[in-house]
Design a protein around this motif. Structure first.
Motif, PDB file in Angstrom:
ATOM      1  N   LEU A   7      60.994  13.623 -12.594  1.00 23.12           N
ATOM      2  CA  LEU A   7      60.905  13.265 -14.007  1.00 23.12           C
ATOM      3  C   LEU A   7      62.285  12.967 -14.572  1.00 23.12           C
ATOM      4  CD1 LEU A   7      59.306  13.142 -16.730  1.00 23.12           C
ATOM      5  CD2 LEU A   7      59.722  15.597 -16.906  1.00 23.12           C
ATOM      6  N   SER A   8      63.251  13.814 -14.248  1.00 19.67           N
ATOM      7  CA  SER A   8      64.610  13.642 -14.750  1.00 19.67           C
ATOM      8  C   SER A   8      65.253  12.370 -14.215  1.00 19.67           C
ATOM      9  CB  SER A   8      65.462  14.868 -14.400  1.00 19.67           C
ATOM     10  OG  SER A   8      64.897  16.020 -15.000  1.00 19.67           O
ATOM     11  N   SER A   9      65.008  12.051 -12.959  1.00 19.91           N
ATOM     12  CA  SER A   9      65.516  10.801 -12.387  1.00 19.91           C
ATOM     13  C   SER A   9      64.950   9.606 -13.141  1.00 19.91           C
ATOM     14  CB  SER A   9      65.150  10.693 -10.906  1.00 19.91           C
ATOM     15  OG  SER A   9      65.842  11.647 -10.160  1.00 19.91           O
ATOM     16  N   ALA A  12      66.573   9.425 -16.625  1.00 21.81           N
ATOM     17  CA  ALA A  12      67.954   8.967 -16.524  1.00 21.81           C
ATOM     18  C   ALA A  12      68.013   7.453 -16.316  1.00 21.81           C
ATOM     19  CB  ALA A  12      68.676   9.690 -15.393  1.00 21.81           C
ATOM     20  N   ALA A  13      67.072   6.912 -15.553  1.00 20.67           N
ATOM     21  CA  ALA A  13      67.077   5.481 -15.245  1.00 20.67           C
ATOM     22  C   ALA A  13      66.423   4.637 -16.342  1.00 20.67           C
ATOM     23  CB  ALA A  13      66.358   5.236 -13.918  1.00 20.67           C
ATOM     24  N   ALA A  14      65.333   5.129 -16.910  1.00 21.66           N
ATOM     25  CA  ALA A  14      64.531   4.311 -17.819  1.00 21.66           C
ATOM     26  C   ALA A  14      64.671   4.683 -19.285  1.00 21.66           C
ATOM     27  CB  ALA A  14      63.059   4.395 -17.410  1.00 21.66           C
ATOM     28  N   GLY A  15      65.254   5.838 -19.576  1.00 19.80           N
ATOM     29  CA  GLY A  15      65.332   6.303 -20.958  1.00 19.80           C
ATOM     30  C   GLY A  15      64.082   7.070 -21.341  1.00 19.80           C
ATOM     31  N   GLY A  16      64.059   7.510 -22.585  1.00 22.46           N
ATOM     32  CA  GLY A  16      62.900   8.240 -23.085  1.00 22.46           C
ATOM     33  C   GLY A  16      63.109   9.738 -23.065  1.00 22.46           C
ATOM     34  N   ALA A  17      62.014  10.443 -23.235  1.00 26.39           N
ATOM     35  CA  ALA A  17      62.066  11.907 -23.308  1.00 26.39           C
ATOM     36  C   ALA A  17      60.773  12.492 -22.762  1.00 26.39           C
ATOM     37  CB  ALA A  17      62.277  12.365 -24.748  1.00 26.39           C
ATOM     38  N   LEU A  73      71.618  14.096 -19.230  1.00 29.33           N
ATOM     39  CA  LEU A  73      70.352  14.377 -19.904  1.00 29.33           C
ATOM     40  C   LEU A  73      70.541  15.483 -20.932  1.00 29.33           C
ATOM     41  CD1 LEU A  73      67.852  14.206 -16.911  1.00 29.33           C
ATOM     42  CD2 LEU A  73      68.126  12.541 -18.765  1.00 29.33           C
ATOM     43  N   VAL A  74      69.805  15.366 -22.028  1.00 34.60           N
ATOM     44  CA  VAL A  74      69.896  16.315 -23.133  1.00 34.60           C
ATOM     45  C   VAL A  74      68.718  17.284 -23.042  1.00 34.60           C
ATOM     46  CG1 VAL A  74      69.892  16.544 -25.647  1.00 34.60           C
ATOM     47  CG2 VAL A  74      71.006  14.569 -24.570  1.00 34.60           C
ATOM     48  N   PRO A 135      70.272  10.513 -23.098  1.00 38.66           N
ATOM     49  CA  PRO A 135      71.268  10.650 -24.166  1.00 38.66           C
ATOM     50  C   PRO A 135      71.129   9.614 -25.277  1.00 38.66           C
ATOM     51  CG  PRO A 135      72.314  10.054 -22.073  1.00 38.66           C
ATOM     52  CD  PRO A 135      70.879  10.348 -21.789  1.00 38.66           C
ATOM     53  N   SER A 136      70.448   8.504 -25.026  1.00 41.45           N
ATOM     54  CA  SER A 136      70.262   7.496 -26.074  1.00 41.45           C
ATOM     55  C   SER A 136      69.369   7.995 -27.208  1.00 41.45           C
ATOM     56  CB  SER A 136      69.659   6.214 -25.478  1.00 41.45           C
ATOM     57  OG  SER A 136      68.349   6.463 -24.996  1.00 41.45           O
ATOM     58  N   MET A 137      68.687   9.129 -26.988  1.00 40.45           N
ATOM     59  CA  MET A 137      67.860   9.722 -28.040  1.00 40.45           C
ATOM     60  C   MET A 137      68.711  10.277 -29.167  1.00 40.45           C
ATOM     61  SD  MET A 137      64.588   9.463 -27.134  1.00 40.45           S
ATOM     62  CE  MET A 137      63.819  10.656 -28.186  1.00 40.45           C
ATOM     63  N   GLY A 138      69.998  10.444 -28.911  1.00 40.28           N
ATOM     64  CA  GLY A 138      70.890  10.971 -29.929  1.00 40.28           C
ATOM     65  C   GLY A 138      70.877  12.480 -29.974  1.00 40.28           C
TER      66      GLY A 138
END
Length: 147
Positions: A7-9, A12-17, A73-74, A135-138
């Motif tokens: 899931l984390s991979s 990290a590759a596609a974004g999201g949460a 990852l956050v 990380p793009s989630m802010g």
């Protein structure tokens, strides 16, 4: 933990949460093996094959597996289900459903169900929520305050 790594991979590759909710804590569980049958806790060996077996989740290990996969990852601090649901607007949603409910019986069932989700002691404090996010989630992940 291989599920969390996969899931984390992906995150990290596609974004999201991802949102994970279960009972557990930020520590290894001790003696949490239990059986569940008919929505009640039973001895793990009660009715073998007919009772579900369960243990508490070590969310610290889940978080460590996620960040070991990608340190960017956050993973904000773990929150109790009751606090997560409150932050996500449970009260407003339940009130809207209550206003639209066709009968007192339906209203009572909605109220009882929502209460069960947030009761402490009970599901509201036993269940925890963990987010794993790109990380793009802010800095703020809904339901978790600031990361």
């Amino acid at each position: 933990l291989s599920f969390v790594q996969g899931l984390s991979s992906h995150l990290a590759a596609a974004g999201g949460a991802a949102l994970l909710i279960d009972y557990g804590s930020d520590a290894p569980p001790s003696d949490s093996l239990r059986g569940i049958r008919g929505h009640r806790f039973v001895h793990p060996l009660h009715a073998p094959g007919e009772a579900d077996l369960s243990v508490d989740v070590d969310f610290r290990a889940v978080r460590a597996a996620a960040t070991a996969t990608d340190a960017a990852l956050v993973c904000p601090p773990l929150v109790e289900q009751r606090h997560f649901l409150a932050a996500m607007g449970l009260e407003a949603r339940v009130n809207a459903l209550l206003r639209a409910a066709p009968s007192d019986e339906v209203r009572q069932a909605l109220f009882d169900g929502a209460t069960r989700l947030v009761e402490s002691p009970g599901m509201g404090s036993a269940y925890k929520a963990l987010a794993i996010a790109h990380p793009s989630m802010g800095g703020g992940i809904p339901g978790f305050g600031t990361a």
